[in-house]
Design an enzyme around this catalytic site. Sequence first.
Site, PDB file in Angstrom:
ATOM      1  N   HIS A  12      48.678 105.518 -35.288  1.00 35.90           N
ATOM      2  CA  HIS A  12      47.242 105.643 -35.552  1.00 35.90           C
ATOM      3  C   HIS A  12      46.779 104.590 -36.554  1.00 35.90           C
ATOM      4  CE1 HIS A  12      43.380 107.644 -35.782  1.00 35.90           C
ATOM      5  NE2 HIS A  12      43.434 107.487 -37.098  1.00 35.90           N
ATOM      6  N   ASN A  60      52.114 113.718 -36.771  1.00 34.40           N
ATOM      7  CA  ASN A  60      52.537 112.733 -37.769  1.00 34.40           C
ATOM      8  C   ASN A  60      51.375 111.777 -38.062  1.00 34.40           C
ATOM      9  OD1 ASN A  60      53.654 110.470 -39.113  1.00 34.40           O
ATOM     10  ND2 ASN A  60      55.678 110.917 -38.244  1.00 34.40           N
ATOM     11  N   LYS A  80      51.260 108.985 -39.228  1.00 34.34           N
ATOM     12  CA  LYS A  80      51.562 107.584 -38.903  1.00 34.34           C
ATOM     13  C   LYS A  80      51.728 107.364 -37.408  1.00 34.34           C
ATOM     14  CE  LYS A  80      53.453 105.283 -42.787  1.00 34.34           C
ATOM     15  NZ  LYS A  80      54.488 104.331 -43.204  1.00 34.34           N
ATOM     16  N   GLU A  81      51.722 108.430 -36.637  1.00 36.30           N
ATOM     17  CA  GLU A  81      51.903 108.251 -35.190  1.00 36.30           C
ATOM     18  C   GLU A  81      50.620 108.630 -34.456  1.00 36.30           C
ATOM     19  OE1 GLU A  81      55.872 109.318 -33.756  1.00 36.30           O
ATOM     20  OE2 GLU A  81      56.541 109.510 -35.826  1.00 36.30           O
ATOM     21  N   MET A  82      50.539 109.848 -33.925  1.00 38.61           N
ATOM     22  CA  MET A  82      49.331 110.197 -33.185  1.00 38.61           C
ATOM     23  C   MET A  82      48.224 110.718 -34.119  1.00 38.61           C
ATOM     24  SD  MET A  82      51.455 111.738 -29.949  1.00 38.61           S
ATOM     25  CE  MET A  82      50.214 111.944 -28.669  1.00 38.61           C
TER      26      MET A  82
END
Lengths: 330, 330
Positions: B80, B120, B122-124
């Site tokens: 993201h 997360n 830092k991810e989705m």
Amino acid sequence: MNKLNVISIALLSTLSIGANASNEPIEIIPAAVITNPEKVELGKMLFFEPRLSKSGFISCNSCHNISTGGVDALPTSIGHNWQQGPINSPTVLNAEYGLAQFWDGRAKDLKEQAAGPIANPKEMGFTHDLAVDTVRSMPAYQARFADVYNSKDINIDMITDAIAEFEKTLVTPNAPFDLYLQGDKSAISDQAKAGYQLFKDKGCVSCHNGPAVGGTMYMKMGLVKPFHTNNPAEGRKGVTGKEADKFVFKVPTLRNIELTYPYFHDGSVWDLEEAVNTMADIQLGQKLSESEVKEMVAFLNSLTGEQPQIVLPILPPSNKNTPRPEPFAD
Amino acid sequence: MNKLNVISIALLSTLSIGANASNEPIEIIPAAVITNPEKVELGKMLFFEPRLSKSGFISCNSCHNISTGGVDALPTSIGHNWQQGPINSPTVLNAEYGLAQFWDGRAKDLKEQAAGPIANPKEMGFTHDLAVDTVRSMPAYQARFADVYNSKDINIDMITDAIAEFEKTLVTPNAPFDLYLQGDKSAISDQAKAGYQLFKDKGCVSCHNGPAVGGTMYMKMGLVKPFHTNNPAEGRKGVTGKEADKFVFKVPTLRNIELTYPYFHDGSVWDLEEAVNTMADIQLGQKLSESEVKEMVAFLNSLTGEQPQIVLPILPPSNKNTPRPEPFAD
């Protein structure tokens, strides 16, 4: 698409000539007829190829997602380094029916369009040279290009030509409204039929017509009243330089409109009823009743066609000669 | 996958028991047997569902791209807001064969794993509540969940369970090496056969064994010599808290290793020959000759199996109740 399907659709579209001949302003959209399946397959690989972007992360399908109506369903797209794009991503579905490509028509066809995002620093952020180097580095691509283009070399023209050939197959036939036009009067609801009548009576069809229910002309956004937006896009003016072309955009297709939210070139409107109201107001100077809006939306929803059945391509691996992705290099 | 295929593979894998019984440390990987196709189809939709992310742009397939060996082919993933991920994205192909999930094994299975990236930041970058609200908002999903789970409600456990069920089908059978194990001695080259012999003789098989050629145990990265990296990941230590588990990671599968570059948990090595040399050096204290490395790579390339044939799912449209994507919110 299997052969039988193509043939049966071809028959239907032959039959449909009768229906279209009945002077309806919206025409049945025929299924794609694939004449060069090898080129289509190569184009499909490239359409899903993230290595055509600097990051190795963004493919054509990222912003023209075939899973979601050929769009990213965002107001404006996410590009390289999470940059915010300037305009709403138009659907790739039935895009071949546009008189030109992009909202401002600056590309004359799908092939010319496909070259844009690859090299746009705000989109895929790559260069055409690096895109060619990438594709050229892989023996599996070399063999396919040799087969399709009868050429030992690969260039950007071939890459974009193949992508366009695939995109031409992304047609959505057999929407309930097409079945209705073909004579199946029960294919759409009475509400949708009333909506279609309104769509004609109010004058929507003067712009939204033809097989794609749009895409056949340019028109000013805010014809009778100004369209209020923070989006700085000036439409055709950017192409022609003429002040008269300010805020003139290509009329978008309304096929699959149920899937291609948010609406307008600025992606500002998420709700189809609101979009209909706004169009009636600023383009036609009309005020629709609540039930008229619902009828119009019922009609518009009948334009959702059969979505493409795409088998995800398997892409060949990179090797020592393949330029490495640079997602965080800037 | 069609039924005939599944049956024929099932037969092959029955035959293969003979081959595996011959005490080879690597076992034939059987094709997936689908017992609940509705759940698999639902899981496939969710695997490709970008609306499980805050941006509406990132799906499971973004970083575990089935077109490219089940990985994103980047050193570490893009999350993201273009955040750089902490570790190399492991392949989703044959992932079910891992004794646990993630490099550090912190998730006990695919279902538990699937819950991680969604929430997360830092991810989705989403939340489980919003993911559930999103899926729950769409009648087409409601109907599918009702059908598969016999429940009027939808929760995150069902979502991740369905994703896991789909992921379990992402198996890559019939690699040349599997055909070789089944008795087709011409399925791999003499160079690959020599590489396999080396792979056993040098001790690689002590970690890379079983149907997935890995995934069966944890091992220290840098067993006999330290692994030099800027990546701060400490592996199992982060899970167990034990100093002895520092730099201990799940042994990755070597199936489709040709496709899952760049290598190691830090994604620092792009070249398979280099990766083989490094492994021999720091894990086994061995120095391989140039021809031995080439033999080993020839063997490893024979582990590329049949890639999943996935028809891209068509996702239902959002509506007024669907949480809107917020790609540029923070």
